[in-house]
Design a protein around this motif. Sequence first.
Motif, PDB file in Angstrom:
ATOM      1  N   GLN A 237       0.790  -1.238   0.000  1.00 23.04           N
ATOM      2  CA  GLN A 237       0.000   0.000   0.000  1.00 23.04           C
ATOM      3  C   GLN A 237       0.817   1.281   0.000  1.00 23.04           C
ATOM      4  N   GLY A 238       1.971   1.269   0.637  1.00 26.59           N
ATOM      5  CA  GLY A 238       2.707   2.515   0.851  1.00 26.59           C
ATOM      6  C   GLY A 238       2.439   3.060   2.241  1.00 26.59           C
ATOM      7  N   ALA A 239       3.082   4.179   2.543  1.00 29.39           N
ATOM      8  CA  ALA A 239       2.996   4.771   3.888  1.00 29.39           C
ATOM      9  C   ALA A 239       1.893   5.819   3.947  1.00 29.39           C
ATOM     10  N   HIS A 240       1.208   5.884   5.085  1.00 26.77           N
ATOM     11  CA  HIS A 240       0.173   6.914   5.272  1.00 26.77           C
ATOM     12  C   HIS A 240       0.764   8.313   5.125  1.00 26.77           C
ATOM     13  N   ALA A 241       1.950   8.469   5.687  1.00 30.49           N
ATOM     14  CA  ALA A 241       2.568   9.787   5.769  1.00 30.49           C
ATOM     15  C   ALA A 241       3.990   9.676   5.256  1.00 30.49           C
ATOM     16  N   VAL A 242       4.361  10.539   4.333  1.00 29.07           N
ATOM     17  CA  VAL A 242       5.710  10.508   3.773  1.00 29.07           C
ATOM     18  C   VAL A 242       6.368  11.869   3.984  1.00 29.07           C
ATOM     19  N   ILE A 243       7.545  11.834   4.574  1.00 25.09           N
ATOM     20  CA  ILE A 243       8.322  13.048   4.806  1.00 25.09           C
ATOM     21  C   ILE A 243       9.348  13.172   3.691  1.00 25.09           C
ATOM     22  N   GLU A 244       9.309  14.279   2.966  1.00 22.78           N
ATOM     23  CA  GLU A 244      10.236  14.506   1.846  1.00 22.78           C
ATOM     24  C   GLU A 244      11.210  15.591   2.288  1.00 22.78           C
ATOM     25  N   ALA A 245      12.458  15.211   2.494  1.00 26.27           N
ATOM     26  CA  ALA A 245      13.433  16.132   3.083  1.00 26.27           C
ATOM     27  C   ALA A 245      14.663  16.280   2.200  1.00 26.27           C
ATOM     28  N   VAL A 246      14.444  16.267   0.885  1.00 26.72           N
ATOM     29  CA  VAL A 246      15.564  16.401  -0.046  1.00 26.72           C
ATOM     30  C   VAL A 246      15.327  17.589  -0.990  1.00 26.72           C
ATOM     31  N   GLY A 247      14.229  17.514  -1.752  1.00 31.04           N
ATOM     32  CA  GLY A 247      13.894  18.636  -2.625  1.00 31.04           C
ATOM     33  C   GLY A 247      14.274  18.468  -4.081  1.00 31.04           C
ATOM     34  N   THR A 248      14.672  17.272  -4.469  1.00 31.00           N
ATOM     35  CA  THR A 248      14.969  17.054  -5.889  1.00 31.00           C
ATOM     36  C   THR A 248      13.753  16.412  -6.571  1.00 31.00           C
ATOM     37  N   GLU A 249      13.754  16.446  -7.904  1.00 32.56           N
ATOM     38  CA  GLU A 249      12.668  15.807  -8.634  1.00 32.56           C
ATOM     39  C   GLU A 249      12.587  14.321  -8.310  1.00 32.56           C
ATOM     40  N   GLN A 250      13.772  13.680  -8.237  1.00 29.11           N
ATOM     41  CA  GLN A 250      13.799  12.242  -7.995  1.00 29.11           C
ATOM     42  C   GLN A 250      13.224  11.903  -6.611  1.00 29.11           C
ATOM     43  N   SER A 251      13.585  12.709  -5.617  1.00 23.49           N
ATOM     44  CA  SER A 251      13.099  12.398  -4.262  1.00 23.49           C
ATOM     45  C   SER A 251      11.591  12.623  -4.170  1.00 23.49           C
TER      46      SER A 251
END
Lengths: 347, 347
Positions: A237-251
Amino acid sequence: MRATVIHAPHDIRVEDVPDPVVQLPTDAVVRVLRACICGSDLWAYRGESARQPGQRIGHEFLGVVEEAGSEVNGFRAGDLVVAPFVWSDGNCEYCAEGLQTSCPQGGFWGSVGSDGGQGEAVRVPFADGTLVKLPAAAASDDRLLTALLALSDVLGTGHHAAVGAGVRRGATVAVVGDGAVGLCGVLAAKRLGAERIIALGRHQVRTDIARTFGATDVVAERGEAAVEAVRELTRGQGAHAVIEAVGTEQSMRTAVEITRDGGAIGYVGVPHGSGTGLDLGVMFDRNIALRGGVAPVRAYIPELLPDVLSGAVDPSPVFDQTVGIDGVPGGYKAMDERTALKVLIKP
Amino acid sequence: MRATVIHAPHDIRVEDVPDPVVQLPTDAVVRVLRACICGSDLWAYRGESARQPGQRIGHEFLGVVEEAGSEVNGFRAGDLVVAPFVWSDGNCEYCAEGLQTSCPQGGFWGSVGSDGGQGEAVRVPFADGTLVKLPAAAASDDRLLTALLALSDVLGTGHHAAVGAGVRRGATVAVVGDGAVGLCGVLAAKRLGAERIIALGRHQVRTDIARTFGATDVVAERGEAAVEAVRELTRGQGAHAVIEAVGTEQSMRTAVEITRDGGAIGYVGVPHGSGTGLDLGVMFDRNIALRGGVAPVRAYIPELLPDVLSGAVDPSPVFDQTVGIDGVPGGYKAMDERTALKVLIKP
């Protein structure tokens, strides 16, 4: 005094500059006890964010009030204080709402004409709106002082990401990015009651810290393989909450792909790159929300401070190298080459 | 029976097709009393969304249960029911959470092998999970029946956008898009207590409906001029909550530009175009959230139904043209040429 100045990409120097003084009655001057280098400072260091030659740099510091202007009511000389990474007037609509980063009178340390945090002292505009007092006793506790410094940016930013991602008690959280902010995202998610925290990262020193901070799983793969690994850990399913702490297109692309339907991405990595990495069609079909941005850490300090003081939350392990003021250029080099995670400065 | 079939772009026909029957014990067959044409059907009509020649079309209908399978517990022949625009099993994790659009057994009316809503009858999979019962008395109230049909898509979708945009009591809301969904967004925002509702639209017939639905201001400009106009109406700040009900890059760009710092965009326009229209740098600096997607209208029907029954919320004015089953191709033409806002079908 001595302060850090950026002249050009990869040209960071520590120079003699005029001592800061109270210019406006709402100013204070703070003698810096602790400062540090941020992953976002590297964008300037690498020439990916423009700076004028001679601009100051550094936006995280805590210290002791040396002088307070005549209209400063909340602080006086000798007070131990921490500064968030933007100053704000404390009076406007946005400040009242806790979005101090949108204060029309606010600004960033190190912007043209202002002091940076990586120096011996800083002139603080709107001291009453900006600074937060710390217990005097903390000044003699080296570990605690370092932990408190994280309130100026990384801990509040990790918390902002966790709030944006909608972390709740029992949630499954994934964290993209193993820098200091990502690690503080793990800490914040744990604090907010996440049951499972999946840290994505390839550097064992960092993922070991992630585990100390509360990560229950580590995914060392990248790209499609990382997505597969997170899906396997979450019944597809994936995670309920995802923290994105990079800032690139790939991340960002990875973040979208590992979010559970109906979940949210809390993003705090400063966006870089020409595209967004967002597949709106996928986000639409799966009702994935995107929420975040520059963290109003001033609003979060009062909430996070008691837990840092009690030791319930201890971000100090993100600082893995310490320099004096003259060691700052070396500190940039170490972070640029990833031999240091986050460099602490004792001016 | 007679049903609408799409053969190619601009080639919509009404044909004799086999009568639907109960195939699985969880099926029901519903005789259609009211159906309609959706703005999103036009993407298929214009060839911008691919369809196999001979696919059924239409995803909004209400009617009377004609036959219920042996495992259908909640409905029996004669019940008046409304169907949301996707079917769902009602048993899975996502259905339990109110995100029926992510039900692994769910599907869209008119997808290959299923009936479409624009016909005389429909086989409904997972009838217990999908259908919602309506009071029998509504069948004899023409205006009410039309209003109730909006629960199958446009009213719930407008509500989803308003919820995604974070509309609260006292909020200032802007609505991008003057189609039926945008107008229902106005209605939903009003219902949720918005104080000020700014409708963006150039067609007076539509903006007049918007005013009836609760819009306090209308902005007829487009592009940069529209952004300026909204800013002027909001002390330069923009709207707390922005409903995006179009789905083009341009409309998303406008939505970002008119959102107040710290606000949110609730987006329900199916994304079209190669880019996103999202300037992540702006969204980051201003902490603008994006939340929405395909609306789980099944979850919203129980909440919205009492207000439609009482007349407190009346979406029926979005239907401005009525056709019989043989008039459906003409209805598509009228909507494509924007001579009709939304076409009601009485098969």
